[in-house]
Design a protein around this motif. Structure first.
Motif, PDB file in Angstrom:
ATOM      1  N   GLU A  69      19.629  -3.603  -1.102  1.00  0.00           N
ATOM      2  CA  GLU A  69      20.384  -3.515  -2.359  1.00  0.00           C
ATOM      3  C   GLU A  69      20.570  -2.065  -2.801  1.00  0.00           C
ATOM      4  N   GLY A  70      20.054  -1.116  -2.004  1.00  0.00           N
ATOM      5  CA  GLY A  70      20.300   0.299  -2.279  1.00  0.00           C
ATOM      6  C   GLY A  70      19.292   0.955  -3.204  1.00  0.00           C
ATOM      7  N   HIS A  71      18.123   0.321  -3.387  1.00  0.00           N
ATOM      8  CA  HIS A  71      17.106   0.928  -4.254  1.00  0.00           C
ATOM      9  C   HIS A  71      16.210   1.880  -3.449  1.00  0.00           C
ATOM     10  N   TRP A  72      15.557   2.806  -4.178  1.00  0.00           N
ATOM     11  CA  TRP A  72      14.533   3.639  -3.527  1.00  0.00           C
ATOM     12  C   TRP A  72      13.265   2.805  -3.428  1.00  0.00           C
ATOM     13  N   VAL A  73      12.700   2.715  -2.250  1.00  0.00           N
ATOM     14  CA  VAL A  73      11.509   1.881  -2.066  1.00  0.00           C
ATOM     15  C   VAL A  73      10.394   2.707  -1.422  1.00  0.00           C
ATOM     16  N   THR A  74       9.217   2.665  -2.057  1.00  0.00           N
ATOM     17  CA  THR A  74       8.022   3.272  -1.473  1.00  0.00           C
ATOM     18  C   THR A  74       7.066   2.140  -1.103  1.00  0.00           C
ATOM     19  N   GLY A  75       6.631   2.118   0.143  1.00  0.00           N
ATOM     20  CA  GLY A  75       5.677   1.111   0.595  1.00  0.00           C
ATOM     21  C   GLY A  75       4.339   1.759   0.874  1.00  0.00           C
ATOM     22  N   ILE A  76       3.253   1.109   0.461  1.00  0.00           N
ATOM     23  CA  ILE A  76       1.908   1.613   0.765  1.00  0.00           C
ATOM     24  C   ILE A  76       1.138   0.526   1.509  1.00  0.00           C
ATOM     25  N   ASP A  77       0.490   0.922   2.604  1.00  0.00           N
ATOM     26  CA  ASP A  77      -0.301  -0.032   3.390  1.00  0.00           C
ATOM     27  C   ASP A  77      -1.275   0.764   4.258  1.00  0.00           C
TER      28      ASP A  77
ATOM     29  N   LEU B  97      17.186   5.047   5.709  1.00  0.00           N
ATOM     30  CA  LEU B  97      16.027   5.928   5.870  1.00  0.00           C
ATOM     31  C   LEU B  97      15.817   6.852   4.674  1.00  0.00           C
ATOM     32  N   ASP B  98      16.918   7.297   4.039  1.00  0.00           N
ATOM     33  CA  ASP B  98      16.757   8.202   2.900  1.00  0.00           C
ATOM     34  C   ASP B  98      16.252   7.475   1.645  1.00  0.00           C
ATOM     35  N   LEU B  99      16.313   6.139   1.654  1.00  0.00           N
ATOM     36  CA  LEU B  99      15.826   5.360   0.503  1.00  0.00           C
ATOM     37  C   LEU B  99      14.353   4.998   0.654  1.00  0.00           C
ATOM     38  N   TRP B 100      13.839   5.104   1.889  1.00  0.00           N
ATOM     39  CA  TRP B 100      12.541   4.520   2.241  1.00  0.00           C
ATOM     40  C   TRP B 100      11.462   5.571   2.418  1.00  0.00           C
ATOM     41  N   ARG B 101      10.300   5.323   1.821  1.00  0.00           N
ATOM     42  CA  ARG B 101       9.120   6.161   2.054  1.00  0.00           C
ATOM     43  C   ARG B 101       7.952   5.257   2.329  1.00  0.00           C
ATOM     44  N   PHE B 102       7.240   5.525   3.410  1.00  0.00           N
ATOM     45  CA  PHE B 102       6.031   4.747   3.695  1.00  0.00           C
ATOM     46  C   PHE B 102       4.822   5.661   3.598  1.00  0.00           C
ATOM     47  N   ILE B 103       3.778   5.199   2.919  1.00  0.00           N
ATOM     48  CA  ILE B 103       2.560   5.996   2.777  1.00  0.00           C
ATOM     49  C   ILE B 103       1.365   5.178   3.293  1.00  0.00           C
ATOM     50  N   THR B 104       0.601   5.794   4.189  1.00  0.00           N
ATOM     51  CA  THR B 104      -0.621   5.146   4.673  1.00  0.00           C
ATOM     52  C   THR B 104      -1.746   5.430   3.677  1.00  0.00           C
ATOM     53  N   CYS B 105      -2.423   4.373   3.243  1.00  0.00           N
ATOM     54  CA  CYS B 105      -3.511   4.573   2.276  1.00  0.00           C
ATOM     55  C   CYS B 105      -4.406   3.350   2.260  1.00  0.00           C
ATOM     56  N   ASP B 106      -5.706   3.578   2.095  1.00  0.00           N
ATOM     57  CA  ASP B 106      -6.624   2.470   1.832  1.00  0.00           C
ATOM     58  C   ASP B 106      -6.596   2.232   0.328  1.00  0.00           C
ATOM     59  N   LEU B 107      -5.922   1.166  -0.084  1.00  0.00           N
ATOM     60  CA  LEU B 107      -5.717   0.909  -1.512  1.00  0.00           C
ATOM     61  C   LEU B 107      -7.005   0.519  -2.232  1.00  0.00           C
ATOM     62  N   ALA B 108      -8.067   0.234  -1.467  1.00  0.00           N
ATOM     63  CA  ALA B 108      -9.348  -0.079  -2.091  1.00  0.00           C
ATOM     64  C   ALA B 108     -10.106   1.192  -2.462  1.00  0.00           C
ATOM     65  N   ASN B 109      -9.578   2.349  -2.059  1.00  0.00           N
ATOM     66  CA  ASN B 109     -10.235   3.633  -2.289  1.00  0.00           C
ATOM     67  C   ASN B 109      -9.495   4.351  -3.431  1.00  0.00           C
TER      68      ASN B 109
ATOM     69  N   ASN C 227      -1.716  -0.105   7.361  1.00  0.00           N
ATOM     70  CA  ASN C 227      -1.057  -0.087   8.671  1.00  0.00           C
ATOM     71  C   ASN C 227       0.369   0.387   8.519  1.00  0.00           C
ATOM     72  N   ASP C 228       0.834   1.138   9.506  1.00  0.00           N
ATOM     73  CA  ASP C 228       2.180   1.673   9.331  1.00  0.00           C
ATOM     74  C   ASP C 228       3.227   0.586   9.557  1.00  0.00           C
ATOM     75  N   GLN C 229       4.446   0.934   9.189  1.00  0.00           N
ATOM     76  CA  GLN C 229       5.513  -0.041   9.008  1.00  0.00           C
ATOM     77  C   GLN C 229       6.320  -0.297  10.275  1.00  0.00           C
ATOM     78  N   GLN C 230       5.804   0.151  11.423  1.00  0.00           N
ATOM     79  CA  GLN C 230       6.619   0.050  12.641  1.00  0.00           C
ATOM     80  C   GLN C 230       7.150  -1.363  12.867  1.00  0.00           C
ATOM     81  N   SER C 231       6.332  -2.362  12.486  1.00  0.00           N
ATOM     82  CA  SER C 231       6.727  -3.738  12.763  1.00  0.00           C
ATOM     83  C   SER C 231       7.843  -4.221  11.842  1.00  0.00           C
ATOM     84  N   SER C 232       8.139  -3.455  10.809  1.00  0.00           N
ATOM     85  CA  SER C 232       9.142  -3.909   9.846  1.00  0.00           C
ATOM     86  C   SER C 232      10.354  -2.985   9.896  1.00  0.00           C
ATOM     87  N   PRO C 233      11.362  -3.334  10.700  1.00  0.00           N
ATOM     88  CA  PRO C 233      12.455  -2.407  10.930  1.00  0.00           C
ATOM     89  C   PRO C 233      13.252  -2.076   9.667  1.00  0.00           C
ATOM     90  N   ILE C 234      13.407  -0.798   9.429  1.00  0.00           N
ATOM     91  CA  ILE C 234      14.242  -0.325   8.334  1.00  0.00           C
ATOM     92  C   ILE C 234      15.546   0.132   8.976  1.00  0.00           C
TER      93      ILE C 234
END
Ligand SMILES: NC(=O)c1ccc[n+]([C@@H]2O[C@H](COP(=O)([O-])OP(=O)(O)OC[C@H]3O[C@@H](n4cnc5c(N)ncnc54)[C@H](O)[C@@H]3O)[C@@H](O)[C@H]2O)c1
Length: 250
Positions: A28-36, A50-62, A38-45
């Protein structure tokens, strides 16, 4: 979804719900940041997203890691308009069980981990995102993904307690954040047709559940998506848990 381009954060973005939600908002053209973790390789963007998408690796329990990655994310595009606290750890274990003839108890480290990932992560993310929203006078919407297990499922004490905590936290924070213009609500999914469901339940049990659901089917990620859209758009929906279970808990 509103016409305006939104800045959206999704936690647990590599999982079944998370990757679906990210793809929908990106399409839909929104800016999306994903945190997980595991990296997002399995979820094709798509390459044009690509300019809308940012993926950040993080342990969200920390909490320290969450603070660091959100500081960075906020410095790039400011406060988020929509935050989906989706990360969660489904965990099955009875309190007491017999193993090799000996009475065993639920693993304490597992209890702490399930609570940290399923409940505390959403608290850290909500606190830091709400702080930025208030500091920049740009109140947004926070959606917490809970579960019908919040009422207590045998064999899922940790997961049930964490999801009950999500519901209580949502209500408490709605009272605090509503006057600041920030809306917060939860979605309580029943049984969904996802790899995590198939990994945690055998097929006979799934068939039994399907027959027990008045609509005679499991939910699909598109149903979560439309519930998120509803909460995001409806500016009078606040502090409540939207039950999305095909009528299972009627
Ligand atoms: N799938 C269902 O049927 C169902 C039903 C009810 C509620 N839910 C809830 O919906 C949410 C998403 O479920 P799902 O089926 O997509 O789960 P999933 O297991 O497919 O995805 C969870 C994601 O969280 C990530 N993750 C786990 N621990 C992490 C950590 N410490 N830090 C960062 N990321 C971490 C995993 O890598 C994974 O990508 C969860 O909160 C779950 O409890 C799911």
């Amino acid at each position: 979804m509103s016409e305006k381009k939104q800045n959206i954060l999704i936690t647990g973005s590599s999982g079944s719900f998370g990757s679906f939600i990210c793809r929908e908002f990106l399409s839909e053209g929104h800016w999306v940041t994903g945190i997980d973790l595991n990296d997002q390789q399995s979820s094709p963007i798509e390459s044009n997203q690509l300019d809308l998408w940012r993926f950040i690796t993080c342990d969200l329990a920390n909490s320290g890691q969450v603070q660091a990655v959100l500081d960075e994310a906020h410095s790039i595009r400011g406060a988020f308009n929509l935050v989906v606290n989706n990360v969660g750890l489904i965990y099955n274990a009875p309190l007491l069980s017999f193993q090799k003839g000996k009475l065993q108890i639920h693993d304490f480290d597992a209890w702490n981990k399930v609570l940290s990932v399923t409940l505390s992560a959403g608290f850290y993310v909500t606190a830091l995102c709400a702080q930025k929203m208030v500091a920049t006078k740009s109140p947004g919407v926070i959606v917490n993904i809970s579960s019908i297990c919040a009422t207590g499922n045998a064999g899922q004490a940790a997961y049930s307690a964490a999801k009950a905590g999500v519901n209580a936290m949502t209500a408490a924070l709605a009272k605090e954040l509503g006057p600041l213009g920030i809306r917060i609500a939860a979605i309580s999914p029943g049984f969904f047709d996802t790899p995590s469901t198939h990994a945690n339940l055998d097929e006979d049990k799934i068939a039994h559940i399907r027959k027990s659901v008045p609509l005679r089917k499991l939910g699909q990620p598109k149903h979560i998506m439309s519930a998120i859209r509803f909460i995001n758009e409806n500016d009078y929906f606040h502090g409540k848990v939207l039950e999305l279970d095909g009528g299972l808990t009627i």
